[in-house]
Design a protein around this motif. Structure first.
Motif, short mmCIF file in Angstrom:
data_model
loop_
_atom_site.label_atom_id
_atom_site.label_comp_id
_atom_site.label_asym_id
_atom_site.label_seq_id
_atom_site.Cartn_x
_atom_site.Cartn_y
_atom_site.Cartn_z
N LEU A 59 -20.93 -24.28 7.54
CA LEU A 59 -20.40 -23.13 6.82
C LEU A 59 -20.88 -23.17 5.38
N PHE A 60 -21.34 -22.01 4.88
CA PHE A 60 -21.87 -21.90 3.52
C PHE A 60 -21.29 -20.66 2.85
N ILE A 61 -21.29 -20.67 1.52
CA ILE A 61 -20.95 -19.48 0.75
C ILE A 61 -21.97 -19.37 -0.38
N ASP A 62 -22.42 -18.13 -0.65
CA ASP A 62 -23.39 -17.97 -1.73
C ASP A 62 -22.66 -17.62 -3.03
N ARG A 63 -23.41 -17.44 -4.09
CA ARG A 63 -22.81 -17.18 -5.40
C ARG A 63 -22.10 -15.84 -5.47
N ALA A 64 -22.48 -14.92 -4.58
CA ALA A 64 -21.84 -13.60 -4.55
C ALA A 64 -20.56 -13.61 -3.71
N GLY A 65 -20.23 -14.75 -3.09
CA GLY A 65 -19.02 -14.85 -2.29
C GLY A 65 -19.22 -14.55 -0.82
N GLN A 66 -20.46 -14.35 -0.41
CA GLN A 66 -20.79 -14.08 1.00
C GLN A 66 -20.78 -15.39 1.77
N ALA A 67 -20.01 -15.46 2.85
CA ALA A 67 -19.93 -16.66 3.66
C ALA A 67 -20.79 -16.53 4.91
N TYR A 68 -21.34 -17.65 5.36
CA TYR A 68 -22.20 -17.70 6.54
C TYR A 68 -21.83 -18.93 7.36
N ALA A 69 -22.05 -18.83 8.67
CA ALA A 69 -21.85 -19.98 9.54
C ALA A 69 -22.94 -20.00 10.60
N ILE A 70 -23.58 -21.15 10.74
CA ILE A 70 -24.57 -21.36 11.78
C ILE A 70 -24.26 -22.69 12.48
N ALA A 71 -24.93 -22.93 13.58
CA ALA A 71 -24.76 -24.21 14.26
C ALA A 71 -25.21 -25.34 13.33
N ASN A 72 -24.55 -26.46 13.38
CA ASN A 72 -24.87 -27.60 12.49
C ASN A 72 -25.99 -28.46 13.05
N ARG A 73 -26.32 -28.30 14.32
CA ARG A 73 -27.32 -29.15 14.98
C ARG A 73 -28.74 -28.67 14.65
N ASP A 74 -29.53 -29.56 14.07
CA ASP A 74 -30.94 -29.28 13.79
C ASP A 74 -31.69 -29.34 15.12
N PRO A 75 -32.26 -28.22 15.59
CA PRO A 75 -32.92 -28.22 16.90
C PRO A 75 -34.20 -29.06 16.94
N PHE A 76 -34.75 -29.40 15.80
CA PHE A 76 -35.97 -30.20 15.77
C PHE A 76 -35.70 -31.69 15.93
N THR A 77 -34.52 -32.13 15.51
CA THR A 77 -34.21 -33.57 15.59
C THR A 77 -32.98 -33.87 16.45
N GLY A 78 -32.15 -32.89 16.69
CA GLY A 78 -30.92 -33.10 17.44
C GLY A 78 -29.78 -33.63 16.59
N ALA A 79 -30.02 -33.87 15.33
CA ALA A 79 -29.00 -34.41 14.43
C ALA A 79 -28.10 -33.29 13.90
N GLN A 80 -26.84 -33.59 13.70
CA GLN A 80 -25.85 -32.64 13.16
C GLN A 80 -25.90 -32.70 11.63
N VAL A 81 -26.90 -32.05 11.04
CA VAL A 81 -27.15 -32.22 9.60
C VAL A 81 -27.34 -30.94 8.80
N LEU A 82 -27.35 -29.78 9.42
CA LEU A 82 -27.68 -28.57 8.66
C LEU A 82 -26.68 -28.30 7.54
N SER A 83 -25.43 -28.74 7.70
CA SER A 83 -24.45 -28.55 6.62
C SER A 83 -24.82 -29.34 5.38
N ARG A 84 -25.71 -30.31 5.51
CA ARG A 84 -26.14 -31.14 4.38
C ARG A 84 -27.46 -30.66 3.77
N GLY A 85 -27.97 -29.53 4.28
CA GLY A 85 -29.26 -29.04 3.82
C GLY A 85 -29.21 -28.35 2.47
N LEU A 86 -30.39 -28.05 1.96
CA LEU A 86 -30.54 -27.34 0.68
C LEU A 86 -30.57 -25.85 0.94
N THR A 87 -29.83 -25.08 0.15
CA THR A 87 -29.81 -23.63 0.33
C THR A 87 -30.76 -22.96 -0.64
#
Length: 149
Positions: A59-87
């Motif tokens: 789950l992410f929120i941008d500076r304008a207050g818009q929230a987004y949610a995507i699956a946390n699983r990186d399909p390239f590695t199988g690791a649950q890491v997308l929440s730790r990514g750079l926006t």
């Protein structure tokens, strides 16, 4: 020993803020699931959420207050890491870059900006304001023409 006494003065705005809590919800196959409060989200930082079926969402929120949610699983590695990514954003499209191999995923659609044949699930998001026991839903990051009001 000297003691100081402070007088707390609460304005109506302070009282309203104290009695109103906006809960962020994600719509998954099991229905709307409460994840956190809106105040728990920080622009540029993700939050991982465990959904009822055992999958994870980022789950992410941008500076304008818009929230987004995507699956946390990186399909390239199988690791649950997308929440730790750079926006960031590319051509006006908000994305998160996987912290492992740096593929970028569109936060609105879940599509991979670097490999169009790959995508992750994208979830509708809304906030529910609870004021004095009354729930009011408002759309936050609704996509696909859906209204969450």
């Amino acid at each position: 020993m000297t003691t100081a006494t402070a007088t707390l003065t609460r304005t109506e705005e302070d009282i309203e803020a104290a009695t109103t809590a906006a809960t962020v919800e994600i719509r998954c196959p099991q229905g709307w699931v409460a994840v956190c409060t809106l105040d728990d989200l920080t622009p540029g930082r993700g939050v991982a959420a465990l959904l009822p079926d055992g999958t994870q969402a980022a789950l992410f929120i941008d500076r304008a207050g818009q929230a987004y949610a995507i699956a946390n699983r990186d399909p390239f590695t199988g690791a649950q890491v997308l929440s730790r990514g750079l926006t960031g954003s590319a051509d006006g499209r908000p994305f998160v870059a996987s912290p492992l191999l740096k593929q970028r995923f569109d936060l609105a659609s879940g599509s991979c900006l670097d490999d169009p044949s790959v995508s992750v699930a994208a979830y509708p998001v809304r906030s529910v304001e609870q004021a004095r026991g009354v729930e009011q839903a408002r759309g936050v990051g609704a996509r696909g023409g859906e209204s969450d009001l």
